[in-house]
Design a protein around this motif. Structure first.
Motif, PDB file in Angstrom:
ATOM      1  N   VAL A 263      11.977  27.012  17.327  1.00 26.53           N
ATOM      2  CA  VAL A 263      12.695  26.892  18.592  1.00 26.53           C
ATOM      3  C   VAL A 263      12.669  28.205  19.370  1.00 26.53           C
ATOM      4  CG1 VAL A 263      14.983  26.567  19.625  1.00 26.53           C
ATOM      5  CG2 VAL A 263      14.183  25.010  17.828  1.00 26.53           C
ATOM      6  N   ILE A 264      12.846  29.314  18.694  1.00 20.49           N
ATOM      7  CA  ILE A 264      12.853  30.611  19.373  1.00 20.49           C
ATOM      8  C   ILE A 264      11.487  30.907  19.991  1.00 20.49           C
ATOM      9  CG2 ILE A 264      12.966  33.109  18.988  1.00 20.49           C
ATOM     10  CD1 ILE A 264      15.251  32.531  16.990  1.00 20.49           C
ATOM     11  N   ILE A 265      10.416  30.594  19.277  1.00 18.11           N
ATOM     12  CA  ILE A 265       9.066  30.779  19.829  1.00 18.11           C
ATOM     13  C   ILE A 265       8.905  29.934  21.095  1.00 18.11           C
ATOM     14  CG2 ILE A 265       6.613  30.320  19.449  1.00 18.11           C
ATOM     15  CD1 ILE A 265       7.062  31.033  16.506  1.00 18.11           C
ATOM     16  N   PHE A 266       9.372  28.694  21.035  1.00 17.75           N
ATOM     17  CA  PHE A 266       9.281  27.786  22.181  1.00 17.75           C
ATOM     18  C   PHE A 266      10.083  28.310  23.369  1.00 17.75           C
ATOM     19  CE2 PHE A 266      11.383  24.129  24.357  1.00 17.75           C
ATOM     20  CZ  PHE A 266      10.265  23.611  25.005  1.00 17.75           C
ATOM     21  N   LEU A 267      11.301  28.755  23.116  1.00 21.70           N
ATOM     22  CA  LEU A 267      12.155  29.236  24.207  1.00 21.70           C
ATOM     23  C   LEU A 267      11.626  30.536  24.815  1.00 21.70           C
ATOM     24  CD1 LEU A 267      15.715  28.568  22.718  1.00 21.70           C
ATOM     25  CD2 LEU A 267      14.488  27.212  24.429  1.00 21.70           C
ATOM     26  N   ASP A 268      11.014  31.368  23.995  1.00 25.92           N
ATOM     27  CA  ASP A 268      10.509  32.659  24.483  1.00 25.92           C
ATOM     28  C   ASP A 268       9.148  32.558  25.169  1.00 25.92           C
ATOM     29  OD1 ASP A 268      12.756  33.923  23.601  1.00 25.92           O
ATOM     30  OD2 ASP A 268      11.855  34.726  21.757  1.00 25.92           O
ATOM     31  N   SER A 269       8.443  31.437  24.971  1.00 23.75           N
ATOM     32  CA  SER A 269       7.119  31.278  25.562  1.00 23.75           C
ATOM     33  C   SER A 269       7.231  30.875  27.016  1.00 23.75           C
ATOM     34  CB  SER A 269       6.317  30.243  24.789  1.00 23.75           C
ATOM     35  OG  SER A 269       6.889  28.948  24.935  1.00 23.75           O
ATOM     36  N   PRO A 270       6.257  31.218  27.869  1.00 24.25           N
ATOM     37  CA  PRO A 270       6.314  30.856  29.280  1.00 24.25           C
ATOM     38  C   PRO A 270       6.163  29.371  29.534  1.00 24.25           C
ATOM     39  CG  PRO A 270       4.197  31.857  28.748  1.00 24.25           C
ATOM     40  CD  PRO A 270       5.085  32.044  27.553  1.00 24.25           C
ATOM     41  N   GLY A 271       5.568  28.625  28.620  1.00 23.75           N
ATOM     42  CA  GLY A 271       5.400  27.185  28.774  1.00 23.75           C
ATOM     43  C   GLY A 271       5.685  26.486  27.489  1.00 23.75           C
ATOM     44  N   VAL A 272       4.867  25.515  27.110  1.00 26.63           N
ATOM     45  CA  VAL A 272       5.048  24.840  25.830  1.00 26.63           C
ATOM     46  C   VAL A 272       4.316  25.585  24.745  1.00 26.63           C
ATOM     47  CG1 VAL A 272       5.285  22.581  26.919  1.00 26.63           C
ATOM     48  CG2 VAL A 272       3.035  23.353  26.227  1.00 26.63           C
ATOM     49  N   LEU A 273       4.597  25.198  23.504  1.00 30.93           N
ATOM     50  CA  LEU A 273       3.898  25.812  22.386  1.00 30.93           C
ATOM     51  C   LEU A 273       2.416  25.476  22.419  1.00 30.93           C
ATOM     52  CD1 LEU A 273       6.353  25.096  19.444  1.00 30.93           C
ATOM     53  CD2 LEU A 273       5.886  27.310  20.457  1.00 30.93           C
ATOM     54  N   GLN A 274       1.596  26.401  21.993  1.00 28.86           N
ATOM     55  CA  GLN A 274       0.153  26.162  21.937  1.00 28.86           C
ATOM     56  C   GLN A 274      -0.263  25.894  20.493  1.00 28.86           C
ATOM     57  OE1 GLN A 274      -1.657  25.988  24.792  1.00 28.86           O
ATOM     58  NE2 GLN A 274       0.330  26.244  25.799  1.00 28.86           N
TER      59      GLN A 274
END
Length: 274
Positions: A263-274
């Motif tokens: 979740v933290i990776i998702f929230l910190d990313s500019p868009g969706v997870l890659q």
């Protein structure tokens, strides 16, 4: 550093809403499953609060929130989310919802798109007509108070198979006991099914978490069909789906380290997870 999580209440025309809050920065609102409470996020909140403002509310009729004077719909619950955000001065937030909380999160994203940055939907299913009938029947049977108290023993024994912790089972039992005798399940059971029809209108970045043991359990109980979670990528094409291996109905308490990382990776990313 373990962030302190505080408790507070919000007054509404239908009663008080209990919520937990801690941390500073960008906000993340957590919406629990049914039957449960904000205590479902006991392990997750301090982790999220290290870098953001995290809030978890008890849905009306559950936990320590008041029982509303009428049956609430998913739309009604979405409105309480907005009431809380307004109370806290939050103009826009990310939202994570689990099971019933996910349907509410989806409704907020559709009905109030300007208030939502990103959403995380956890353990959401598409139900057949037969699934709906089975779920309604089971809810009606489970949450009845029996004079000899056997309903408590039955629920304790049922959960023991997948909870795997006496302490956690006790916490779950305390939350469930607060809604016995009050049909909080009814608005959820009847209205969350139609909420799925709203999911195609979700436009914000979306992460979907699916517990591998959660869906297996529903299938074994006859409450879901194999592949019932495959619908999400069709109705929300921008969604990224991540399986939480071994995740059960209680995965927020059991798999909190893995969930918080994703979740933290998702929230910190500019868009969706890659």
């Amino acid at each position: 550093m373990n962030q302190r999580i505080k408790r507070a209440f919000l007054d509404t025309e239908d009663g008080q809403i209990h919520y937990r809050i801690g941390g500073e920065g960008d906000s993340l609102l957590l919406l629990h499953r049914n039957p449960s409470s904000s205590n479902e996020f006991h392990e997750l909140m301090p982790i999220f609060a290290e870098k953001r403002r995290v809030i978890a509310m008890d849905l009306m009729g559950l936990g320590d929130s008041d029982k509303p004077p009428r049956m609430y719909s998913i739309s009604d619950y979405a409105k309480t989310v907005i009431l809380l955000l307004d109370e806290l001065g939050i103009k826009k937030t990310s939202i994570m919802g689990h099971h019933t909380g996910a349907y509410i999160a989806g409704e907020v994203a559709v009905a109030y798109p300007d208030r939502v940055k990103k959403i995380i939907l956890c353990n959401v299913d598409d139900f057949t007509v037969e699934d709906k009938a089975a779920i309604l029947k089971r809810y009606a049977e489970v949450f009845q108070i029996k004079a000899d108290g056997t309903h408590l023993v039955e629920r304790w024994s049922f959960r023991a198979a997948y909870v795997g912790s006496t302490e956690l089972n006790h916490r779950c039992m305390l939350d469930e006991a607060k809604c016995y005798g009050y049909p909080a399940y009814a608005p959820f059971a009847f209205t969350k099914f139609s909420t799925i029809e709203r999911f195609p209108f979700i436009k914000c970045p979306t992460l979907v978490l699916s517990g591998t043991e959660d869906i297996k359990g529903l299938i074994q109980l006859g409450l879901a069909q194999s592949g019932s979670r495959n619908f999400i990528t069709k109705v929300i094409p921008q969604a990224k789906v991540v399986d939480i291996e071994g995740g059960t109905f209680c995965m927020m308490n059991q798999k909190y380290e893995e969930i918080s990382r994703v979740v933290i990776i998702f929230l910190d990313s500019p868009g969706v997870l890659q």
